[in-house]
Write a protein that holds these residues in place. Structure first.
Motif, PDB file in Angstrom:
ATOM      1  N   GLY A  19       0.867  -1.136   0.053  1.00 46.60           N
ATOM      2  CA  GLY A  19       0.061  -0.127   0.016  1.00 46.60           C
ATOM      3  C   GLY A  19       0.852   1.254  -0.001  1.00 46.60           C
ATOM      4  N   THR A  20       0.453   2.474   0.643  1.00 45.82           N
ATOM      5  CA  THR A  20       1.168   3.655   0.685  1.00 45.82           C
ATOM      6  C   THR A  20       2.333   3.352   1.050  1.00 45.82           C
ATOM      7  OG1 THR A  20      -1.117   4.614   1.300  1.00 45.82           O
ATOM      8  CG2 THR A  20       0.871   5.836   1.629  1.00 45.82           C
ATOM      9  N   MET A  21       2.667   2.880   2.288  1.00 44.04           N
ATOM     10  CA  MET A  21       3.937   2.427   2.955  1.00 44.04           C
ATOM     11  C   MET A  21       4.881   1.598   2.163  1.00 44.04           C
ATOM     12  SD  MET A  21       4.132   4.950   4.974  1.00 44.04           S
ATOM     13  CE  MET A  21       5.947   4.841   5.558  1.00 44.04           C
ATOM     14  N   ASP A  40       1.884  -8.761  -1.180  1.00 44.33           N
ATOM     15  CA  ASP A  40       0.576  -8.449  -0.818  1.00 44.33           C
ATOM     16  C   ASP A  40      -0.331  -9.479  -1.224  1.00 44.33           C
ATOM     17  OD1 ASP A  40      -0.703  -5.161  -0.296  1.00 44.33           O
ATOM     18  OD2 ASP A  40      -2.134  -6.925  -0.843  1.00 44.33           O
ATOM     19  N   GLU A  99      -3.299  -1.465   9.610  1.00 46.11           N
ATOM     20  CA  GLU A  99      -2.956  -1.094  11.086  1.00 46.11           C
ATOM     21  C   GLU A  99      -4.104  -1.813  11.998  1.00 46.11           C
ATOM     22  OE1 GLU A  99      -0.232  -0.040  12.326  1.00 46.11           O
ATOM     23  OE2 GLU A  99      -0.716   1.400  13.872  1.00 46.11           O
ATOM     24  N   LYS A 104      -1.849  -8.339  11.589  1.00 47.48           N
ATOM     25  CA  LYS A 104      -0.404  -8.245  11.726  1.00 47.48           C
ATOM     26  C   LYS A 104       0.035  -9.620  12.303  1.00 47.48           C
ATOM     27  CE  LYS A 104       0.338  -3.268  11.766  1.00 47.48           C
ATOM     28  NZ  LYS A 104       1.045  -2.850  10.412  1.00 47.48           N
ATOM     29  N   ASN A 124       6.179  -1.886  10.579  1.00 49.30           N
ATOM     30  CA  ASN A 124       6.087  -0.401  10.136  1.00 49.30           C
ATOM     31  C   ASN A 124       5.140   0.320  11.314  1.00 49.30           C
ATOM     32  OD1 ASN A 124       6.772   1.903   8.806  1.00 49.30           O
ATOM     33  ND2 ASN A 124       4.825   1.619   7.508  1.00 49.30           N
ATOM     34  N   SER A 126       2.355   2.043  13.366  1.00 47.44           N
ATOM     35  CA  SER A 126       2.300   3.389  13.751  1.00 47.44           C
ATOM     36  C   SER A 126       1.892   3.561  15.345  1.00 47.44           C
ATOM     37  CB  SER A 126       1.439   4.210  12.950  1.00 47.44           C
ATOM     38  OG  SER A 126       1.674   4.247  11.717  1.00 47.44           O
ATOM     39  N   HIS A 147       9.475   2.417  12.137  1.00 51.49           N
ATOM     40  CA  HIS A 147       8.415   3.032  11.622  1.00 51.49           C
ATOM     41  C   HIS A 147       8.849   4.154  10.703  1.00 51.49           C
ATOM     42  CE1 HIS A 147       5.440   6.518  11.955  1.00 51.49           C
ATOM     43  NE2 HIS A 147       4.767   5.561  11.559  1.00 51.49           N
ATOM     44  N   TYR A 148       8.553   3.906   9.236  1.00 48.67           N
ATOM     45  CA  TYR A 148       9.051   4.728   8.273  1.00 48.67           C
ATOM     46  C   TYR A 148       8.220   5.913   8.317  1.00 48.67           C
ATOM     47  CZ  TYR A 148      12.338   1.194   6.361  1.00 48.67           C
ATOM     48  OH  TYR A 148      13.035   0.240   6.078  1.00 48.67           O
ATOM     49  N   ILE A 242      -1.378  10.342   3.892  1.00 51.34           N
ATOM     50  CA  ILE A 242      -1.466   9.191   4.797  1.00 51.34           C
ATOM     51  C   ILE A 242      -2.643   8.206   4.334  1.00 51.34           C
ATOM     52  CG2 ILE A 242      -2.407   8.618   7.202  1.00 51.34           C
ATOM     53  CD1 ILE A 242      -0.963  11.204   7.872  1.00 51.34           C
ATOM     54  N   THR A 246      -6.749   5.001   6.396  1.00 53.75           N
ATOM     55  CA  THR A 246      -5.582   4.644   7.628  1.00 53.75           C
ATOM     56  C   THR A 246      -5.649   5.545   8.675  1.00 53.75           C
ATOM     57  OG1 THR A 246      -4.033   3.979   5.679  1.00 53.75           O
ATOM     58  CG2 THR A 246      -2.962   4.914   7.764  1.00 53.75           C
ATOM     59  N   LEU A 250      -5.587   4.272  12.433  1.00 51.28           N
ATOM     60  CA  LEU A 250      -4.373   4.667  13.356  1.00 51.28           C
ATOM     61  C   LEU A 250      -5.196   5.266  14.486  1.00 51.28           C
ATOM     62  CD1 LEU A 250      -2.110   6.658  11.074  1.00 51.28           C
ATOM     63  CD2 LEU A 250      -1.921   4.303  11.905  1.00 51.28           C
ATOM     64  N   LYS A 281      -4.792   8.112  -2.896  1.00 52.68           N
ATOM     65  CA  LYS A 281      -4.999   6.623  -3.144  1.00 52.68           C
ATOM     66  C   LYS A 281      -6.289   6.359  -3.913  1.00 52.68           C
ATOM     67  CE  LYS A 281      -4.813   4.736   1.142  1.00 52.68           C
ATOM     68  NZ  LYS A 281      -4.821   3.886   2.182  1.00 52.68           N
TER      69      LYS A 281
HETATM   70  N1  LIG Z   1      -0.187   6.123   5.886  1.00 50.57           N
HETATM   71  C1  LIG Z   1       0.716   6.328   6.572  1.00 50.57           C
HETATM   72  O1  LIG Z   1       0.867   7.822   6.685  1.00 50.57           O
HETATM   73  C2  LIG Z   1       1.709   5.567   7.671  1.00 50.57           C
HETATM   74  C3  LIG Z   1       2.821   6.093   7.848  1.00 50.57           C
HETATM   75  C4  LIG Z   1       3.828   5.457   8.741  1.00 50.57           C
HETATM   76  C5  LIG Z   1       3.401   4.042   8.999  1.00 50.57           C
HETATM   77  N2  LIG Z   1       2.502   3.609   8.595  1.00 50.57           N
HETATM   78  C6  LIG Z   1       1.948   2.015   8.841  1.00 50.57           C
HETATM   79  O2  LIG Z   1       1.993   1.464   7.962  1.00 50.57           O
HETATM   80  C7  LIG Z   1       1.229   0.264   7.708  1.00 50.57           C
HETATM   81  C8  LIG Z   1       0.533   0.356   6.562  1.00 50.57           C
HETATM   82  O3  LIG Z   1      -0.259   1.257   6.204  1.00 50.57           O
HETATM   83  P1  LIG Z   1      -0.570   1.890   4.751  1.00 50.57           P
HETATM   84  O4  LIG Z   1      -1.038   3.310   5.036  1.00 50.57           O
HETATM   85  O5  LIG Z   1       0.480   1.725   3.836  1.00 50.57           O
HETATM   86  O6  LIG Z   1      -1.947   1.206   4.395  1.00 50.57           O
HETATM   87  P2  LIG Z   1      -2.626   0.792   3.193  1.00 50.57           P
HETATM   88  O7  LIG Z   1      -3.897   0.449   3.392  1.00 50.57           O
HETATM   89  O8  LIG Z   1      -2.263   1.915   2.159  1.00 50.57           O
HETATM   90  O9  LIG Z   1      -1.960  -0.732   2.646  1.00 50.57           O
HETATM   91  C9  LIG Z   1      -1.903  -1.737   3.189  1.00 50.57           C
HETATM   92  C10 LIG Z   1      -1.616  -2.995   2.327  1.00 50.57           C
HETATM   93  O10 LIG Z   1      -1.643  -4.083   3.140  1.00 50.57           O
HETATM   94  C11 LIG Z   1      -2.105  -5.114   2.393  1.00 50.57           C
HETATM   95  N3  LIG Z   1      -2.660  -6.076   3.280  1.00 50.57           N
HETATM   96  C12 LIG Z   1      -3.476  -6.233   4.311  1.00 50.57           C
HETATM   97  N4  LIG Z   1      -3.371  -7.424   4.831  1.00 50.57           N
HETATM   98  C13 LIG Z   1      -2.251  -8.111   4.347  1.00 50.57           C
HETATM   99  C14 LIG Z   1      -2.096  -9.370   4.829  1.00 50.57           C
HETATM  100  N5  LIG Z   1      -2.524 -10.086   5.750  1.00 50.57           N
HETATM  101  N6  LIG Z   1      -1.003  -9.907   3.903  1.00 50.57           N
HETATM  102  C15 LIG Z   1      -0.439  -9.206   2.930  1.00 50.57           C
HETATM  103  N7  LIG Z   1      -0.706  -7.811   2.610  1.00 50.57           N
HETATM  104  C16 LIG Z   1      -1.796  -7.310   3.518  1.00 50.57           C
HETATM  105  C17 LIG Z   1      -3.341  -4.613   1.785  1.00 50.57           C
HETATM  106  O11 LIG Z   1      -3.877  -5.349   0.720  1.00 50.57           O
HETATM  107  C18 LIG Z   1      -2.784  -3.096   1.417  1.00 50.57           C
HETATM  108  O12 LIG Z   1      -2.255  -3.097  -0.025  1.00 50.57           O
HETATM  109  C19 LIG Z   1       0.064   0.270   8.962  1.00 50.57           C
HETATM  110  O13 LIG Z   1       0.989  -0.198  10.100  1.00 50.57           O
HETATM  111  C20 LIG Z   1       0.579   2.050   9.346  1.00 50.57           C
HETATM  112  O14 LIG Z   1       0.096   2.163  10.583  1.00 50.57           O
HETATM  113  C21 LIG Z   1       1.261   4.082   7.734  1.00 50.57           C
END
Ligand SMILES: NC(=O)c1ccc[n+]([C@@H]2O[C@H](COP(=O)([O-])OP(=O)(O)OC[C@H]3O[C@@H](n4cnc5c(N)ncnc54)[C@H](O)[C@@H]3O)[C@@H](O)[C@H]2O)c1
Length: 297
Positions: A19-21, A40, A99, A104, A124, A126, A147-148, A242, A246, A250, A281
């Motif tokens: 996803g995003t991160m 994924d 999250e 997880k 990663n 949060s 945590h990126y 973000i 998400t 969070l 997104k």
């Molecule tokens: N978005 C932010 O600003 C940010 C910043 C830092 C950390 N984070 C953390 O990063 C993590 C991901 O956040 P995001 O914003 O990238 O979320 P997102 O919703 O953009 O992406 C999450 C991805 O995980 C995949 N997924 C879900 N369950 C899965 C599994 N069991 N196996 C494999 N893939 C799976 C989903 O298909 C999706 O593509 C979270 O823990 C979040 O707290 C987010």
């Protein structure tokens, strides 16, 4: 290619969650010359990530940050997979899935079955406890937090934290991995929100309450915050990056642990997510976007 000496210690690393991160984190690893698997469960997420990564690396070449050969090598270094078995021989798995503690923890358990004894698991997350995540693994001493910052492909900072169970060896390998990928580690304790999200999650929810109370338009709030506080991005611009879905996750995770009312997801945020307004997104949040491009491309 920003190859670091330490990358010799890390021959194959993986990112779980495209996803995003996860997409940005995969770029940081591949750019350091390390073979990278981006995993994924959702094949469409991987297709989107592949297109965004190719576009981002092409932009880096156009801007002179990478040579054409380096851009091509970084893209070639990334394998896209929906098969967890492809992570078997990894030195490091960075987990960036939803999250949600249950999601997880169950991923960690499946990774225990698949990965070799040498693999370390970095989350990663949060807001969730690294210690609780580690407790779900049969190798809790090999789990730590990394945590990126968003966008990971541009920002250097990684907040690193130890679970109670993390061994000294895993901790040293965590710091070495972050350095080998050209990122900067800052140590934090295992606490909800670490340094940045401790105040960013409530701050962003406060901004949404301001909009809901019709105090000002999102663009005016962004202009005010940037002008007065010197931030590069306004809170609504950052929330759109973000992901509003998400931000809900969070907020829920942080509220569940801290009971801080400012961490609770505001009703407007939930309504926007219900309407599919997820930010960059989905193409629309507080602003409208082209969904194909990663930030910084
Ligand atoms: N978005 C932010 O600003 C940010 C910043 C830092 C950390 N984070 C953390 O990063 C993590 C991901 O956040 P995001 O914003 O990238 O979320 P997102 O919703 O953009 O992406 C999450 C991805 O995980 C995949 N997924 C879900 N369950 C899965 C599994 N069991 N196996 C494999 N893939 C799976 C989903 O298909 C999706 O593509 C979270 O823990 C979040 O707290 C987010």
């Amino acid at each position: 290619m920003r190859a670091k000496e330490g990358c010799l210690l890390f021959r194959h690393c993986a990112v779980a969650g495209a996803g995003t991160m996860g997409t940005g984190i995969a770029i940081t690893i591949a750019r350091a010359g390390i073979a990278t698997t981006l995993f994924d469960l959702d094949a469409a997420a991987l297709d989107r990530a592949r297109a965004q990564i190719a576009d981002f690396l092409a932009g880096s070449v156009r801007k002179g940050r990478l040579t054409e050969a380096q851009g091509a090598q970084a893209l070639d270094a990334i394998r896209f997979s929906t098969d967890l078995a492809d992570l078997a021989d990894c030195d490091v798995v960075v987990e960036a899935v939803f999250e949600d503690l249950g999601v997880k923890q169950s991923l960690w358990q499946r990774l225990d079955d698949v990965c070799g004894a040498q693999t370390i698991f970095l989350s990663n997350t949060s807001t969730l406890s690294i210690t609780e995540l580690a407790a779900a693994s049969r190798r809790p001493e090999r789990v730590a937090g990394a945590h990126y910052c968003l966008p990971a492909q541009v920002m250097k900072l990684v907040e690193c934290s130890r679970a109670i169970q993390t061994s000294d060896e895993t901790w040293q390998r965590t710091l070495a991995f972050v350095a080998a990928t050209g990122q900067q580690a800052i140590e934090t304790r295992d606490r909800p929100g670490f340094i940045l999200n401790y105040f960013c999650i409530p701050y962003h929810n406060d901004v949404i309450h301001l909009i809901e109370a019709d105090v000002a338009e999102p663009a005016d709030i962004d202009r005010a915050v940037k002008a007065a506080m010197g931030f590069a991005m306004g809170p609504c611009e950052l929330l759109d990056m973000i992901g509003l879905d998400t931000q809900v996750r969070l907020s829920e995770a942080m509220h569940a642990v801290t009971n801080d009312p400012r961490a609770a997801a505001p009703p407007l945020l939930r309504r926007m997510v219900a309407a599919g307004l997820l930010g960059r997104k989905s193409g629309r949040g507080f602003y409208a976007y082209d969904t194909s491009a990663l930030y910084g491309a």
